[in-house]
Design a protein around this motif. Structure first.
Motif, PDB file in Angstrom:
ATOM      1  N   ALA A 234       0.829  -1.211   0.000  1.00 50.57           N
ATOM      2  CA  ALA A 234       0.000   0.000   0.000  1.00 50.57           C
ATOM      3  C   ALA A 234       0.859   1.254   0.000  1.00 50.57           C
ATOM      4  N   GLN A 235       1.881   1.274   0.829  1.00 51.84           N
ATOM      5  CA  GLN A 235       2.746   2.444   0.929  1.00 51.84           C
ATOM      6  C   GLN A 235       3.471   2.720  -0.389  1.00 51.84           C
ATOM      7  N   LYS A 236       3.960   1.678  -1.029  1.00 55.91           N
ATOM      8  CA  LYS A 236       4.687   1.865  -2.281  1.00 55.91           C
ATOM      9  C   LYS A 236       3.775   2.368  -3.398  1.00 55.91           C
ATOM     10  N   ILE A 237       2.559   1.861  -3.466  1.00 56.54           N
ATOM     11  CA  ILE A 237       1.628   2.312  -4.505  1.00 56.54           C
ATOM     12  C   ILE A 237       1.230   3.761  -4.264  1.00 56.54           C
ATOM     13  N   ARG A 238       0.970   4.117  -3.018  1.00 53.75           N
ATOM     14  CA  ARG A 238       0.569   5.505  -2.729  1.00 53.75           C
ATOM     15  C   ARG A 238       1.686   6.493  -3.010  1.00 53.75           C
ATOM     16  N   ASN A 262       1.810   3.063 -16.944  1.00 56.60           N
ATOM     17  CA  ASN A 262       2.300   1.920 -16.186  1.00 56.60           C
ATOM     18  C   ASN A 262       1.297   1.493 -15.121  1.00 56.60           C
ATOM     19  N   LEU A 263       0.782   2.439 -14.357  1.00 55.51           N
ATOM     20  CA  LEU A 263      -0.149   2.095 -13.282  1.00 55.51           C
ATOM     21  C   LEU A 263      -1.459   1.534 -13.826  1.00 55.51           C
ATOM     22  N   VAL A 264      -1.939   2.103 -14.928  1.00 53.77           N
ATOM     23  CA  VAL A 264      -3.162   1.585 -15.549  1.00 53.77           C
ATOM     24  C   VAL A 264      -2.926   0.159 -16.050  1.00 53.77           C
ATOM     25  N   GLY A 265      -1.748  -0.097 -16.640  1.00 59.66           N
ATOM     26  CA  GLY A 265      -1.428  -1.441 -17.117  1.00 59.66           C
ATOM     27  C   GLY A 265      -1.337  -2.444 -15.986  1.00 59.66           C
ATOM     28  N   GLU A 281     -13.813   3.243 -16.150  1.00 56.36           N
ATOM     29  CA  GLU A 281     -14.215   3.363 -14.744  1.00 56.36           C
ATOM     30  C   GLU A 281     -13.611   4.583 -14.071  1.00 56.36           C
ATOM     31  N   PHE A 282     -12.347   4.905 -14.389  1.00 57.55           N
ATOM     32  CA  PHE A 282     -11.639   5.943 -13.630  1.00 57.55           C
ATOM     33  C   PHE A 282     -11.386   7.225 -14.411  1.00 57.55           C
ATOM     34  N   ALA A 283     -11.859   7.330 -15.648  1.00 54.61           N
ATOM     35  CA  ALA A 283     -11.603   8.513 -16.473  1.00 54.61           C
ATOM     36  C   ALA A 283     -12.037   9.792 -15.758  1.00 54.61           C
ATOM     37  N   GLY A 284     -11.168  10.783 -15.783  1.00 48.59           N
ATOM     38  CA  GLY A 284     -11.466  12.073 -15.172  1.00 48.59           C
ATOM     39  C   GLY A 284     -11.182  12.133 -13.686  1.00 48.59           C
ATOM     40  N   GLY A 285     -10.887  10.983 -13.087  1.00 45.75           N
ATOM     41  CA  GLY A 285     -10.628  10.938 -11.654  1.00 45.75           C
ATOM     42  C   GLY A 285      -9.192  11.261 -11.310  1.00 45.75           C
ATOM     43  N   GLN A 286      -8.959  11.548 -10.045  1.00 45.09           N
ATOM     44  CA  GLN A 286      -7.608  11.846  -9.577  1.00 45.09           C
ATOM     45  C   GLN A 286      -6.876  10.545  -9.242  1.00 45.09           C
ATOM     46  N   PHE A 287      -5.559  10.631  -9.239  1.00 39.86           N
ATOM     47  CA  PHE A 287      -4.759   9.452  -8.963  1.00 39.86           C
ATOM     48  C   PHE A 287      -4.924   8.949  -7.536  1.00 39.86           C
ATOM     49  N   SER A 288      -5.276   9.825  -6.623  1.00 41.89           N
ATOM     50  CA  SER A 288      -5.442   9.376  -5.242  1.00 41.89           C
ATOM     51  C   SER A 288      -6.544   8.319  -5.140  1.00 41.89           C
ATOM     52  N   THR A 289      -7.642   8.544  -5.856  1.00 38.96           N
ATOM     53  CA  THR A 289      -8.737   7.570  -5.871  1.00 38.96           C
ATOM     54  C   THR A 289      -8.324   6.292  -6.586  1.00 38.96           C
ATOM     55  N   PHE A 290      -7.672   6.467  -7.730  1.00 38.10           N
ATOM     56  CA  PHE A 290      -7.236   5.319  -8.515  1.00 38.10           C
ATOM     57  C   PHE A 290      -6.241   4.469  -7.733  1.00 38.10           C
ATOM     58  N   LYS A 291      -5.314   5.115  -7.059  1.00 40.26           N
ATOM     59  CA  LYS A 291      -4.310   4.376  -6.291  1.00 40.26           C
ATOM     60  C   LYS A 291      -4.945   3.586  -5.152  1.00 40.26           C
ATOM     61  N   GLY A 292      -5.993   4.120  -4.549  1.00 38.56           N
ATOM     62  CA  GLY A 292      -6.684   3.379  -3.498  1.00 38.56           C
ATOM     63  C   GLY A 292      -7.250   2.077  -4.020  1.00 38.56           C
ATOM     64  N   ALA A 293      -7.852   2.133  -5.228  1.00 35.53           N
ATOM     65  CA  ALA A 293      -8.388   0.914  -5.841  1.00 35.53           C
ATOM     66  C   ALA A 293      -7.268  -0.035  -6.245  1.00 35.53           C
ATOM     67  N   LEU A 294      -6.143   0.528  -6.703  1.00 33.40           N
ATOM     68  CA  LEU A 294      -5.001  -0.305  -7.082  1.00 33.40           C
ATOM     69  C   LEU A 294      -4.403  -1.009  -5.867  1.00 33.40           C
ATOM     70  N   VAL A 295      -4.356  -0.312  -4.738  1.00 26.48           N
ATOM     71  CA  VAL A 295      -3.881  -0.940  -3.497  1.00 26.48           C
ATOM     72  C   VAL A 295      -4.737  -2.153  -3.169  1.00 26.48           C
ATOM     73  N   ASP A 296      -6.056  -1.993  -3.265  1.00 29.23           N
ATOM     74  CA  ASP A 296      -6.965  -3.088  -2.915  1.00 29.23           C
ATOM     75  C   ASP A 296      -6.713  -4.319  -3.774  1.00 29.23           C
TER      76      ASP A 296
END
Length: 352
Positions: A234-238, A262-265, A281-296
């Motif tokens: 989680a820390q590394k992705i954030r 890279n993160l989208v891939g 799903e994430f178009a127009g959103g900020q990376f903070s939101t996207f990274k939270g989903a990527l952490v999960d």
């Protein structure tokens, strides 16, 4: 006259991973996860390529540990060592023996064109090992010793498979008469195909989207290690580098945005989705939101792998039994191939 049996009903896949320590997300997405998927459609042979590892200096105790760690990663990720084969290269002499034959088939000009040698040797080429220079010949032997039809590789390894095809074709041409005389038909070695699939065959650094994710990067935050726990993942992705723009609507708009791409891939591959689907799903959103989903999704997929790897590594006797069993099984195939090569070349061999 020799008779080479064709024991496989499915086509055969061969691939290997170097035991160089710190297996990371790039190794998983670019190679090991695909090894698991291929089990349903191919007869799979997976190798810990420890002979390749010593083309550069290794500390012996560390190498032993790393061979077992890669084996544990194969199993933890889902490779079945009973239905398929996991072994370490140095237990099967045919790899080195066939590599020497291919050293005498391959041309110097072919080796001089290999881009990975140029990258690894850098400016100090005169002081690197001969093994590093001849590395592609050994890789060709790894594949052709089992007469593999396909090799799962990343884009950066595609050139090695192309060289393997060149070596196989030249051997078949040079010894065509002997191949036919020994009862092997018109050709002996197949021309293997590279299997390059999925959206993250080349995973980039979390700190620099223009560089490949690597264990040699001095920053541990550049990669997610397979043994990282959930909090570390989680820390590394954030902390992963991004750009100030929101996520785009189309894949084409990712061009020129290497960190975002890279993160989208990574997300798409871990989730088993396409980049297009992720961006919808994430178009127009900020990376903070996207990274939270990527952490999960990263913790869900990688957490159990890391825990299982740690459990397996704590039982070296079991790991060694897997390698020994795999080596015994695969040696039957290797010996059959190399004995046939000896007959084709005209060597006199022990037939007792």
């Amino acid at each position: 006259m020799s008779v080479l049996q064709e024991p496989v009903l499915k086509q055969r896949v061969f691939s290997g991973v170097q035991p160089t320590g710190n297996l990371h997300l790039g190794n998983y997405l670019g190679a090991i996860s695909r090894f698991v998927a291929f089990q349903n459609t191919y007869d799979c042979i997976y190798c810990v390529v420890d002979l390749h590892a010593i083309t550069v200096p290794q500390e012996p105790q560390a190498l032993t540990r790393q061979i077992r760690e890669v084996t544990a990663a194969f199993i933890a990720c889902g490779v079945d060592p009973v239905k398929h084969i996991i072994f370490n290269q140095s237990q099967v002499a045919g790899h080195a023996e066939l590599a020497w034959v291919f050293n005498c088939v391959a041309r110097i000009g072919w080796m001089n064109r290999m881009t990975q040698f140029k990258e690894k040797a850098g400016k100090d080429r005169e002081n690197v090992s001969l093994g590093l220079y001849a590395y592609p010949s050994l890789m060709a032997a790894d594949i052709l010793l089992y007469r593999a039809h396909a090799v799962p590789v990343g884009e950066d390894q595609k050139q090695h498979v192309e060289l393997t095809r060149d070596i196989a074709q030249k051997f078949n041409n040079d010894f065509a008469e002997s191949i036919a005389r020994n009862g092997f038909g018109e050709t002996f070695f197949p021309l293997p195909e590279p299997l390059i699939q999925g959206v993250s065959t080349r995973v980039m650094s979390l700190r620099d989207g223009t560089k490949k994710m690597s264990k040699s990067d001095p920053s541990d935050y550049s990669r997610i290690n397979l043994t990282d726990d959930a909090d570390t993942i989680a820390q590394k992705i954030r902390k992963a580098k991004t750009d100030p723009e929101p996520l785009p609507e189309t894949v084409e708009e990712l061009a020129g945005r290497p960190e975002a791409e890279n993160l989208v891939g990574i997300f798409a591959t871990l989730a088993g989705r396409t980049r297009e689907d992720v961006l919808r799903e994430f178009a127009g959103g900020q990376f903070s939101t996207f990274k939270g989903a990527l952490v999960d999704i990263a913790v869900e997929k990688l957490g159990p792998i890391g825990a299982e790897m740690q459990r397996l590594v704590a039982d070296p006797a079991y790991i060694d039994s897997v390698l020994n069993d795999g080596s015994r099984r695969v040696r039957v195939i290797a010996d059959e191939t190399f004995n046939a090569v000896k007959d084709i070349l005209g060597f006199v061999r022990d037939r007792g």
